[in-house]
Design an enzyme around this catalytic site. Sequence first.
Site, PDB file in Angstrom:
ATOM      1  CG  HIS A 116      -1.659  -1.265   1.438  1.00  0.00           C
ATOM      2  ND1 HIS A 116      -2.665  -1.671   0.592  1.00  0.00           N
ATOM      3  CD2 HIS A 116      -1.549  -2.243   2.377  1.00  0.00           C
ATOM      4  CE1 HIS A 116      -3.149  -2.839   1.010  1.00  0.00           C
ATOM      5  NE2 HIS A 116      -2.491  -3.202   2.082  1.00  0.00           N
ATOM      6  CB  SER A 132      -0.557   0.443  -4.358  1.00  0.00           C
ATOM      7  OG  SER A 132      -1.018   0.688  -3.056  1.00  0.00           O
ATOM      8  CB  SER A 142      -4.323   0.838  -0.510  1.00  0.00           C
ATOM      9  OG  SER A 142      -3.321   0.328  -1.363  1.00  0.00           O
ATOM     10  CG  ASP A 153       0.692  -5.902   2.321  1.00  0.00           C
ATOM     11  OD1 ASP A 153      -0.023  -6.895   2.571  1.00  0.00           O
ATOM     12  OD2 ASP A 153       0.498  -4.793   2.865  1.00  0.00           O
ATOM     13  CD  GLU A 170       3.626  -5.262   6.326  1.00  0.00           C
ATOM     14  OE1 GLU A 170       4.858  -5.410   6.277  1.00  0.00           O
ATOM     15  OE2 GLU A 170       3.073  -4.486   7.112  1.00  0.00           O
ATOM     16  CG  ASN A 221       1.204 -11.572   9.477  1.00  0.00           C
ATOM     17  OD1 ASN A 221       0.624 -10.491   9.565  1.00  0.00           O
ATOM     18  ND2 ASN A 221       0.700 -12.689   9.979  1.00  0.00           N
ATOM     19  CE  LYS A 263       2.007  -6.957   9.459  1.00  0.00           C
ATOM     20  NZ  LYS A 263       0.609  -7.366   9.211  1.00  0.00           N
ATOM     21  CG  ASP A 287       0.036  -4.029  10.752  1.00  0.00           C
ATOM     22  OD1 ASP A 287      -1.129  -4.315  10.484  1.00  0.00           O
ATOM     23  OD2 ASP A 287       0.850  -3.650   9.892  1.00  0.00           O
ATOM     24  CG  ASN A 288      -1.934  -8.420  11.649  1.00  0.00           C
ATOM     25  OD1 ASN A 288      -1.014  -7.664  11.353  1.00  0.00           O
ATOM     26  ND2 ASN A 288      -2.050  -9.620  11.131  1.00  0.00           N
ATOM     27  CB  CYS A 322      -7.541  -3.705  12.446  1.00  0.00           C
ATOM     28  SG  CYS A 322      -6.741  -4.334  10.951  1.00  0.00           S
ATOM     29  CG  HIS A 344      -4.344  -8.913   1.435  1.00  0.00           C
ATOM     30  ND1 HIS A 344      -3.539  -7.866   1.824  1.00  0.00           N
ATOM     31  CD2 HIS A 344      -4.051  -9.153   0.136  1.00  0.00           C
ATOM     32  CE1 HIS A 344      -2.785  -7.502   0.797  1.00  0.00           C
ATOM     33  NE2 HIS A 344      -3.073  -8.270  -0.237  1.00  0.00           N
ATOM     34  CG  HIS A 363      -2.789  -0.255  10.312  1.00  0.00           C
ATOM     35  ND1 HIS A 363      -4.140  -0.381  10.132  1.00  0.00           N
ATOM     36  CD2 HIS A 363      -2.312  -1.517  10.390  1.00  0.00           C
ATOM     37  CE1 HIS A 363      -4.452  -1.665  10.109  1.00  0.00           C
ATOM     38  NE2 HIS A 363      -3.357  -2.374  10.253  1.00  0.00           N
ATOM     39  CB  SER A 417       4.505  -3.318  10.254  1.00  0.00           C
ATOM     40  OG  SER A 417       3.405  -3.343  11.104  1.00  0.00           O
ATOM     41  CD  GLN A 474       8.182  -6.187   4.951  1.00  0.00           C
ATOM     42  OE1 GLN A 474       9.231  -6.614   4.465  1.00  0.00           O
ATOM     43  NE2 GLN A 474       7.010  -6.681   4.613  1.00  0.00           N
TER      44      GLN A 474
END
Length: 478
Positions: A53, A76, A81, A139, A201, A226, A231, A235-236, A240, A346, A399, A407, A411
């Site tokens: 993204h 992306s 996104s 990703d 990701e 991930n 991560k 992040d998740n 969210c 996703h 996010h 995250s 990476q």
Amino acid sequence: MSFDFKVKDLSLAEAGRHQLRLAEHEMPGLMSLREEFGESQPLKGAKIAGSLHMTVQTAVLIETLTALGAEVRWASCNIYSTQDEAAAAVVVGPNGTPDDPQGVPVFAWKGETLPEYWDCTNEILTWPGGEGPNMILDDGGDATMLVHKGREWEQAGGVPPTTDEDSEEFAVFKELVRRTMAQDPKKWTTIAEGIKGVTEETTTGVHRLYELARTGDLLFPAINVNDSVTKSKFDNKYGCRHSLIDGLNRATDVLIGGKVAVVCGYGDVGKGCAQSLAGQGARVIVTEVDPICALQAAMEGFQVARLEDVVDQADIFVTTTGCYDVIRADHMKQMKNKAIVANIGHFDNEIDMAGLAKIPGITKTEIKPQVHEWTFENGNSIIVLSEGRLMNLGNATGHPSFVMSNSFANQTIAQIELFTKTDDYAKQVYTLPKHLDEKVARLHLDALGVKLTELTKAQAEYLGVDVAGPYKPEHYRY
Ligand code: NAI
């Protein structure tokens, strides 16, 4: 300096640069990696094809990778996104101007068509001078899939014919590979040979990689970013928790308090979504297939039900499963008038958009971009966000920076690891070692004023760990 790129409008670069500057302040993980590795340039010689993204936060990641010596091309991983101002800022670069861009080739804009999307993915894998990249940062796994399927079909002597069974996207994908093979019948075989590794990701992309490894088809080593704790458990979940509500608000501005919301799936993403909806005062109902996650949801006080049993009672539906066909056309027909239907997983197949479009007599009205009202023959309607694609990036800007700093620090470390220690890795899927996971967390503590307690030597011995960590065994689940 001249290079090829495709973004919406370079005059947005200044606005993008201001946002990048603020994001850098909120991304201490990435900024300290720039400090730590800026001089030693561990990514010198790395040619990274990035498919993720194209947001403001990703722009800070891209400029971190280049600060560490990498050359980068970026697209992306979703048609909606991209933040166009971030894409423009990356192309122009910190020292360029719109008339004299000096940054990184980006191929991304908000609202790509599917053929444009796959063309952009092809662009990041097609480097000037006919070379390919030597690293992929992915990703969802689309760039990795293009290399794998492209090579597979080249070896088989051609792309299989398109059939009625193929989704629209797969048909477009096949068409792209046909075109590239007509230009160069060995393109993907050559590119695959040059790639040292991929860092992935998200949950869905990681599933694809483990499947390729299981069947022996993985063409290069992969790091599963991930499943770094810093991560997926951040992040998740917390990402969210922030961006689901942001997307709902920007899309509909409907009051969430007092409403009934169904969250399909109670994994990391589902947990964050359920918490944020409950935090707004919604009554949350969870659907799950996994008894452990279902029990967790129940313990948190959420009703756990089957979608069929509550579909006519809820005001808001969110899919978070990474599965497909979770909300089907017959479900949507039964929903309350003006129910909101959104996916944050996703891919766009969690909600059966193709089935919805085929309901006899249904009409579609655009309320605004990425917000559509679908009206059934009986006059009832539902509001579908981002055409069923991930709504936190389609209807909002994904996010916030701080969580993405976690995250993207993973990476960056994963890219350094695979690029500099290629020979240590076989064609398998790896996660980063725990001490690096702990390092990423550590990089974010000061910014929040966190003061860690230090183990004494005797305490460390008692627990059987080192004073400096890692503090938990591999099997610990957090
Ligand atoms: P997860 O595997 O932790 O959670 C998914 C949950 O859905 C599991 O507990 C599973 O049992 C459940 N599930 C599967 N099929 C189901 C069905 N038919 N009905 C009800 N429940 C079902 O995965 P995670 O990390 O929560 O990710 C979910 C999706 O979100 C993935 O596609 C991932 O790539 C994506 N993702 C999206 C982000 C975003 O910003 N939009 C951020 C992170 C992940």
